[in-house]
Design a protein around this motif. Structure first.
Motif, mmCIF file in Angstrom:
data_model
loop_
_atom_site.group_PDB
_atom_site.id
_atom_site.type_symbol
_atom_site.label_atom_id
_atom_site.label_comp_id
_atom_site.label_asym_id
_atom_site.label_seq_id
_atom_site.Cartn_x
_atom_site.Cartn_y
_atom_site.Cartn_z
ATOM 1 N N LEU A 23 0.827 -1.203 0.000
ATOM 2 C CA LEU A 23 0.000 0.000 0.000
ATOM 3 C C LEU A 23 0.866 1.260 0.000
ATOM 4 C CD1 LEU A 23 -2.823 -0.913 2.541
ATOM 5 C CD2 LEU A 23 -3.103 -0.485 0.099
ATOM 6 N N ALA A 24 1.939 1.240 0.779
ATOM 7 C CA ALA A 24 2.839 2.392 0.822
ATOM 8 C C ALA A 24 3.397 2.677 -0.564
ATOM 9 C CB ALA A 24 3.966 2.144 1.819
ATOM 10 N N GLY A 25 3.827 1.638 -1.256
ATOM 11 C CA GLY A 25 4.380 1.817 -2.586
ATOM 12 C C GLY A 25 3.372 2.389 -3.562
ATOM 13 N N GLN A 26 2.129 1.889 -3.491
ATOM 14 C CA GLN A 26 1.093 2.398 -4.388
ATOM 15 C C GLN A 26 0.717 3.845 -4.089
ATOM 16 O OE1 GLN A 26 -2.151 -0.575 -5.496
ATOM 17 N NE2 GLN A 26 -1.221 -1.598 -3.747
ATOM 18 N N ALA A 27 0.927 4.269 -2.841
ATOM 19 C CA ALA A 27 0.648 5.647 -2.458
ATOM 20 C C ALA A 27 1.869 6.549 -2.632
ATOM 21 C CB ALA A 27 0.182 5.697 -1.005
ATOM 22 N N GLU A 28 2.918 6.011 -3.262
ATOM 23 C CA GLU A 28 4.175 6.728 -3.487
ATOM 24 C C GLU A 28 4.817 7.165 -2.170
ATOM 25 O OE1 GLU A 28 4.466 9.301 -7.083
ATOM 26 O OE2 GLU A 28 2.288 9.138 -7.089
ATOM 27 N N MET A 29 4.819 6.211 -1.248
ATOM 28 C CA MET A 29 5.483 6.403 0.037
ATOM 29 C C MET A 29 6.341 5.180 0.317
ATOM 30 S SD MET A 29 2.381 8.169 2.237
ATOM 31 C CE MET A 29 3.451 9.016 3.387
ATOM 32 N N ARG A 30 7.176 5.270 1.333
ATOM 33 C CA ARG A 30 8.023 4.144 1.710
ATOM 34 C C ARG A 30 8.012 3.963 3.224
ATOM 35 N NH1 ARG A 30 11.820 8.183 0.225
ATOM 36 N NH2 ARG A 30 13.082 8.909 1.982
#
Length: 238
Positions: free
Chosen positions: A208-215
């Motif tokens: 989910l973090a990756g899809q939200a452009e977060m890490r």
């Protein structure tokens, strides 16, 4: 998950937290150990938005330390917000997080929030689409170098909590319409209630973090007798 099922799950939780908000608040008079750890990391010169603030104890504790920047808590449950209103130096608003993107402009601060927290809340949001809408909104209103700190309930780590899992036919929901790891759990204080929760794995949250452009930059377990009933993570924008 289809939108009708997602809305039904939201309605189950709305009914629960509006009916049992006072009883739930009474069980949340002390911060969880993981939240205390996060509290100790909050500096007095950072702005904090708490999504799903409940009775406001986290922001109340921050304000008591002489905080210098804006503190805003949002939640949909009016019984919980009634308790939160007694916290000095903090603004509380009624906001349905499933509609967060629609009201994000009303919650933003110049330059973005330094810290956005979401404790024990994302697991009550059904469907990948709805979660991503919230998480992308978080990224939008967070400072470029800000931190998003969240925790999720790891109820399957407790035999006691697992015994509270209920069949979906109690609320007229077809299991085939649900996502994997969606559960219905009962509540037994001040009457019997039911609420929806999703059990997140660390791998699912990473996706989910990756899809939200977060890490994900930090992760640790905490809370409960075994110290593993909450999974805490710190996210930053990519």
């Amino acid at each position: 998950m289809n939108s009708l099922t997602a809305q039904r799950l939201l309605a189950i939780n709305h009914e629960f937290y509006n009916r049992f908000g006072d009883q739930f608040s009474a069980t949340r008079q002390r911060l969880q150990p993981g939240v205390k750890k996060i509290l100790d990391s909050i500096q007095e010169d950072v702005s904090v938005l708490d999504l799903g603030c409940g009775n406001g104890h986290f922001l109340h504790e921050i304000s008591k330390r002489g905080h210098k920047q804006p503190l805003l808590g949002v939640d949909f449950s009016l019984p919980l917000l009634r308790d939160a209103e007694s916290a000095p130096g903090v603004i509380f608003r009624e906001v349905d997080l499933s509609q967060l993107s629609a009201v994000s402009d009303q919650l933003s601060v110049p330059g973005g929030w330094d810290v956005i927290t979401m404790f024990a809340t994302l697991h009550h949001i059904p469907s990948v689409e709805m979660r991503l809408d919230i998480l992308r909104t978080v990224r939008k209103i967070l400072k470029p170098d800000g931190k998003f700190i969240l925790s999720n309930w790891q109820f399957l780590n407790s035999a006691k909590l697992k015994s509270r899992i209920q069949p979906w036919d109690r609320v007229g929901v077809n299991e085939n319409d649900l996502d994997q790891d969606d559960y219905l759990l009962d509540w037994r204080s001040g009457g019997e209630g039911l609420r929806y929760a999703h059990h997140f794995s660390a791998q699912e949250l990473l996706g989910l973090a990756g899809q939200a452009e977060m890490r994900v930059t930090a992760s640790f377990p905490s809370d409960g007798d075994g110290g593993n009933l909450g999974l805490y993570q710190v996210w930053e924008s990519v």
